[in-house]
Design a protein around this motif. Sequence first.
Motif, PDB file in Angstrom:
ATOM      1  N   PRO A  50      19.339   0.460  11.593  1.00 51.37           N
ATOM      2  CA  PRO A  50      18.244   1.638  10.923  1.00 51.37           C
ATOM      3  C   PRO A  50      17.043   0.647  10.263  1.00 51.37           C
ATOM      4  CG  PRO A  50      20.287   3.004  10.329  1.00 51.37           C
ATOM      5  CD  PRO A  50      20.696   1.321  11.061  1.00 51.37           C
ATOM      6  N   ALA A  51      18.132  -0.395   9.301  1.00 52.84           N
ATOM      7  CA  ALA A  51      17.621  -1.338   8.875  1.00 52.84           C
ATOM      8  C   ALA A  51      18.054  -2.770   9.087  1.00 52.84           C
ATOM      9  CB  ALA A  51      17.028  -1.345   7.264  1.00 52.84           C
ATOM     10  N   ALA A  52      17.121  -3.296   9.163  1.00 49.72           N
ATOM     11  CA  ALA A  52      17.835  -4.891   9.350  1.00 49.72           C
ATOM     12  C   ALA A  52      16.889  -6.706   8.645  1.00 49.72           C
ATOM     13  CB  ALA A  52      17.574  -5.672  10.570  1.00 49.72           C
ATOM     14  N   GLN A  53      16.665  -7.142   8.180  1.00 54.26           N
ATOM     15  CA  GLN A  53      16.109  -7.869   7.220  1.00 54.26           C
ATOM     16  C   GLN A  53      15.229  -9.146   8.560  1.00 54.26           C
ATOM     17  OE1 GLN A  53      18.217 -11.557   6.212  1.00 54.26           O
ATOM     18  NE2 GLN A  53      17.217 -11.658   4.303  1.00 54.26           N
ATOM     19  N   GLY A  54      13.813  -8.882   8.223  1.00 52.62           N
ATOM     20  CA  GLY A  54      12.529  -9.142   9.081  1.00 52.62           C
ATOM     21  C   GLY A  54      11.811  -7.749   9.683  1.00 52.62           C
ATOM     22  N   ASP A  55      12.089  -7.221   9.673  1.00 53.96           N
ATOM     23  CA  ASP A  55      11.788  -5.896   9.999  1.00 53.96           C
ATOM     24  C   ASP A  55      10.061  -5.737   9.354  1.00 53.96           C
ATOM     25  OD1 ASP A  55      14.106  -4.547  11.326  1.00 53.96           O
ATOM     26  OD2 ASP A  55      14.148  -2.909  10.294  1.00 53.96           O
ATOM     27  N   ARG A  56       9.333  -5.173  10.440  1.00 58.00           N
ATOM     28  CA  ARG A  56       7.861  -5.446  10.017  1.00 58.00           C
ATOM     29  C   ARG A  56       7.517  -4.164  10.050  1.00 58.00           C
ATOM     30  NH1 ARG A  56       3.930  -9.846  10.500  1.00 58.00           N
ATOM     31  NH2 ARG A  56       4.734 -10.329   8.200  1.00 58.00           N
ATOM     32  N   THR A  57       6.556  -3.202   8.826  1.00 54.17           N
ATOM     33  CA  THR A  57       5.772  -2.639   8.753  1.00 54.17           C
ATOM     34  C   THR A  57       4.079  -3.001   8.815  1.00 54.17           C
ATOM     35  OG1 THR A  57       7.157  -1.204   8.310  1.00 54.17           O
ATOM     36  CG2 THR A  57       5.514  -0.108   7.735  1.00 54.17           C
ATOM     37  N   VAL A  58       3.744  -2.450   9.135  1.00 52.95           N
ATOM     38  CA  VAL A  58       2.247  -2.691   9.393  1.00 52.95           C
ATOM     39  C   VAL A  58       1.399  -0.693   9.128  1.00 52.95           C
ATOM     40  CG1 VAL A  58      -0.294  -3.120  10.350  1.00 52.95           C
ATOM     41  CG2 VAL A  58       2.316  -4.449  10.965  1.00 52.95           C
ATOM     42  N   VAL A  59       0.208  -0.594   7.808  1.00 54.60           N
ATOM     43  CA  VAL A  59      -0.244   0.061   7.333  1.00 54.60           C
ATOM     44  C   VAL A  59      -1.477   0.181   7.431  1.00 54.60           C
ATOM     45  CG1 VAL A  59       2.192   0.948   6.610  1.00 54.60           C
ATOM     46  CG2 VAL A  59       0.112  -0.389   4.998  1.00 54.60           C
ATOM     47  N   ARG A  60      -2.324   0.826   7.363  1.00 56.38           N
ATOM     48  CA  ARG A  60      -3.676   1.710   7.512  1.00 56.38           C
ATOM     49  C   ARG A  60      -3.797   2.568   6.047  1.00 56.38           C
ATOM     50  NH1 ARG A  60      -8.141   3.285   8.377  1.00 56.38           N
ATOM     51  NH2 ARG A  60      -7.456   4.947   9.842  1.00 56.38           N
ATOM     52  N   SER A  61      -4.740   2.710   5.071  1.00 56.35           N
ATOM     53  CA  SER A  61      -4.852   3.802   4.518  1.00 56.35           C
ATOM     54  C   SER A  61      -6.880   4.219   4.366  1.00 56.35           C
ATOM     55  CB  SER A  61      -4.075   3.818   3.332  1.00 56.35           C
ATOM     56  OG  SER A  61      -2.686   3.976   3.500  1.00 56.35           O
ATOM     57  N   ASP A  62      -6.839   5.147   4.436  1.00 53.22           N
ATOM     58  CA  ASP A  62      -8.260   5.761   3.537  1.00 53.22           C
ATOM     59  C   ASP A  62      -8.285   5.835   2.197  1.00 53.22           C
ATOM     60  OD1 ASP A  62      -9.681   5.139   6.372  1.00 53.22           O
ATOM     61  OD2 ASP A  62      -9.434   7.198   6.697  1.00 53.22           O
ATOM     62  N   LEU A  63      -8.801   4.673   1.235  1.00 50.84           N
ATOM     63  CA  LEU A  63      -9.465   5.559  -0.226  1.00 50.84           C
ATOM     64  C   LEU A  63      -9.641   6.225  -0.966  1.00 50.84           C
ATOM     65  CD1 LEU A  63      -8.871   1.145  -1.003  1.00 50.84           C
ATOM     66  CD2 LEU A  63      -7.039   3.204  -1.006  1.00 50.84           C
ATOM     67  N   TYR A  64     -10.158   7.544  -1.229  1.00 44.75           N
ATOM     68  CA  TYR A  64     -11.250   8.497  -2.052  1.00 44.75           C
ATOM     69  C   TYR A  64     -10.886   8.085  -3.604  1.00 44.75           C
ATOM     70  CZ  TYR A  64     -10.434  10.153   2.490  1.00 44.75           C
ATOM     71  OH  TYR A  64     -10.573  10.140   4.194  1.00 44.75           O
ATOM     72  N   ASP A  65     -12.345   8.490  -3.654  1.00 48.30           N
ATOM     73  CA  ASP A  65     -12.806   8.677  -5.522  1.00 48.30           C
ATOM     74  C   ASP A  65     -11.416  10.064  -6.163  1.00 48.30           C
ATOM     75  OD1 ASP A  65     -14.964   9.952  -5.097  1.00 48.30           O
ATOM     76  OD2 ASP A  65     -16.169   8.936  -5.176  1.00 48.30           O
ATOM     77  N   LYS A  66     -12.537   9.715  -7.382  1.00 47.12           N
ATOM     78  CA  LYS A  66     -12.075  11.445  -7.751  1.00 47.12           C
ATOM     79  C   LYS A  66     -12.875  12.778  -7.402  1.00 47.12           C
ATOM     80  CE  LYS A  66     -15.477  10.906 -11.607  1.00 47.12           C
ATOM     81  NZ  LYS A  66     -15.666  10.551 -13.244  1.00 47.12           N
ATOM     82  N   ASN A  67     -14.047  11.979  -6.750  1.00 50.05           N
ATOM     83  CA  ASN A  67     -14.475  13.432  -5.832  1.00 50.05           C
ATOM     84  C   ASN A  67     -14.076  13.713  -3.970  1.00 50.05           C
ATOM     85  OD1 ASN A  67     -16.082  13.994  -8.016  1.00 50.05           O
ATOM     86  ND2 ASN A  67     -17.117  12.318  -7.743  1.00 50.05           N
ATOM     87  N   ARG A  68     -13.132  13.090  -4.478  1.00 51.59           N
ATOM     88  CA  ARG A  68     -12.499  13.190  -2.215  1.00 51.59           C
ATOM     89  C   ARG A  68     -13.608  12.604  -1.550  1.00 51.59           C
ATOM     90  NH1 ARG A  68     -10.022  19.141  -2.100  1.00 51.59           N
ATOM     91  NH2 ARG A  68      -9.256  19.395  -4.659  1.00 51.59           N
ATOM     92  N   LYS A  69     -14.775  11.696  -1.917  1.00 47.74           N
ATOM     93  CA  LYS A  69     -15.726  10.716  -1.395  1.00 47.74           C
ATOM     94  C   LYS A  69     -15.294   9.522  -1.013  1.00 47.74           C
ATOM     95  CE  LYS A  69     -19.561   8.282  -1.365  1.00 47.74           C
ATOM     96  NZ  LYS A  69     -20.859   7.509  -1.968  1.00 47.74           N
ATOM     97  N   LYS A  70     -14.911   9.249   0.689  1.00 47.34           N
ATOM     98  CA  LYS A  70     -14.116   8.193   0.774  1.00 47.34           C
ATOM     99  C   LYS A  70     -14.904   6.921   0.253  1.00 47.34           C
ATOM    100  CE  LYS A  70     -12.828   5.261   5.450  1.00 47.34           C
ATOM    101  NZ  LYS A  70     -12.795   5.191   6.374  1.00 47.34           N
ATOM    102  N   VAL A  71     -14.874   5.687   0.145  1.00 47.01           N
ATOM    103  CA  VAL A  71     -14.701   4.569  -0.832  1.00 47.01           C
ATOM    104  C   VAL A  71     -13.769   3.200  -0.132  1.00 47.01           C
ATOM    105  CG1 VAL A  71     -15.257   6.045  -2.964  1.00 47.01           C
ATOM    106  CG2 VAL A  71     -13.305   4.440  -2.745  1.00 47.01           C
ATOM    107  N   GLY A  72     -13.294   3.466   0.765  1.00 48.84           N
ATOM    108  CA  GLY A  72     -12.769   2.304   1.065  1.00 48.84           C
ATOM    109  C   GLY A  72     -11.621   2.310   2.393  1.00 48.84           C
ATOM    110  N   GLU A  73     -10.226   1.159   2.397  1.00 48.44           N
ATOM    111  CA  GLU A  73      -9.644   1.293   3.210  1.00 48.44           C
ATOM    112  C   GLU A  73      -8.449   0.544   2.355  1.00 48.44           C
ATOM    113  OE1 GLU A  73      -9.389  -0.751   7.283  1.00 48.44           O
ATOM    114  OE2 GLU A  73     -11.151   1.186   7.073  1.00 48.44           O
ATOM    115  N   THR A  74      -7.526   0.032   3.068  1.00 48.78           N
ATOM    116  CA  THR A  74      -6.151  -0.716   2.728  1.00 48.78           C
ATOM    117  C   THR A  74      -5.820  -1.117   4.629  1.00 48.78           C
ATOM    118  OG1 THR A  74      -4.341   0.868   2.273  1.00 48.78           O
ATOM    119  CG2 THR A  74      -6.124   0.064   0.116  1.00 48.78           C
ATOM    120  N   GLY A  75      -4.578  -1.586   3.811  1.00 48.66           N
ATOM    121  CA  GLY A  75      -4.824  -2.724   5.132  1.00 48.66           C
ATOM    122  C   GLY A  75      -3.424  -3.275   4.796  1.00 48.66           C
ATOM    123  N   GLY A  76      -2.175  -4.135   5.377  1.00 51.25           N
ATOM    124  CA  GLY A  76      -1.532  -4.300   4.938  1.00 51.25           C
ATOM    125  C   GLY A  76      -0.291  -4.201   5.895  1.00 51.25           C
TER     126      GLY A  76
END
Length: 172
Positions: free
Chosen positions: A63-89
């Motif tokens: 199920p998990a091995a050393q060297g496994d990689r995960t790539v993610v992207r998320s949208d970022l929102y402020d307190k008013n639920r307005k999209k203000v950016g994103e993350t990637g990593g």
Amino acid sequence: MRPIRAACLGTATALVALLACAPVEAAATDTGSAHAKGADRVITLIGVLRQQSRFPVKPGGIPAAQGDRTVVRSDLYDKNRKKVGETGGTCTTTRTTGGGAEVCVVTYTLPGGQLSAQGMVFGILTQGRPTIPPPPFDNAITGGTGVFDRAHGQVHAETIAPNTRRFTIDLD
């Protein structure tokens, strides 16, 4: 494909941490330079996971091995639920015993610039499978561009709902 785990962040998971919308109080992202103000600045954002891909080193294997990689992207929102950016990593599994660990590198794209963060996320595995919900983590801010030029500090990420994290960015 394994169940979603934090990126850390992250970010991830992701920080990874990496993320489903819930109203949360957040500080607005101001446009002043982090280093020009000479004071601490905190930015609180909500990250909602939009994409996640896993690249196991042993497909169909353990199920998990050393060297496994995960790539993610998320949208970022402020307190008013307005999209203000994103993350990637990306996160790479470094340890599969004792709760597991991974090292993550994440970029936060925000109005006026970008912030880069990296660090370890611990407790990513429960009985060899991704921990649900993903654990909280703290990663170091390693730099930035634009209004975040020469930024340093840390990012704290915690899961607040399925696929949703609160990111508290503390700029020194």
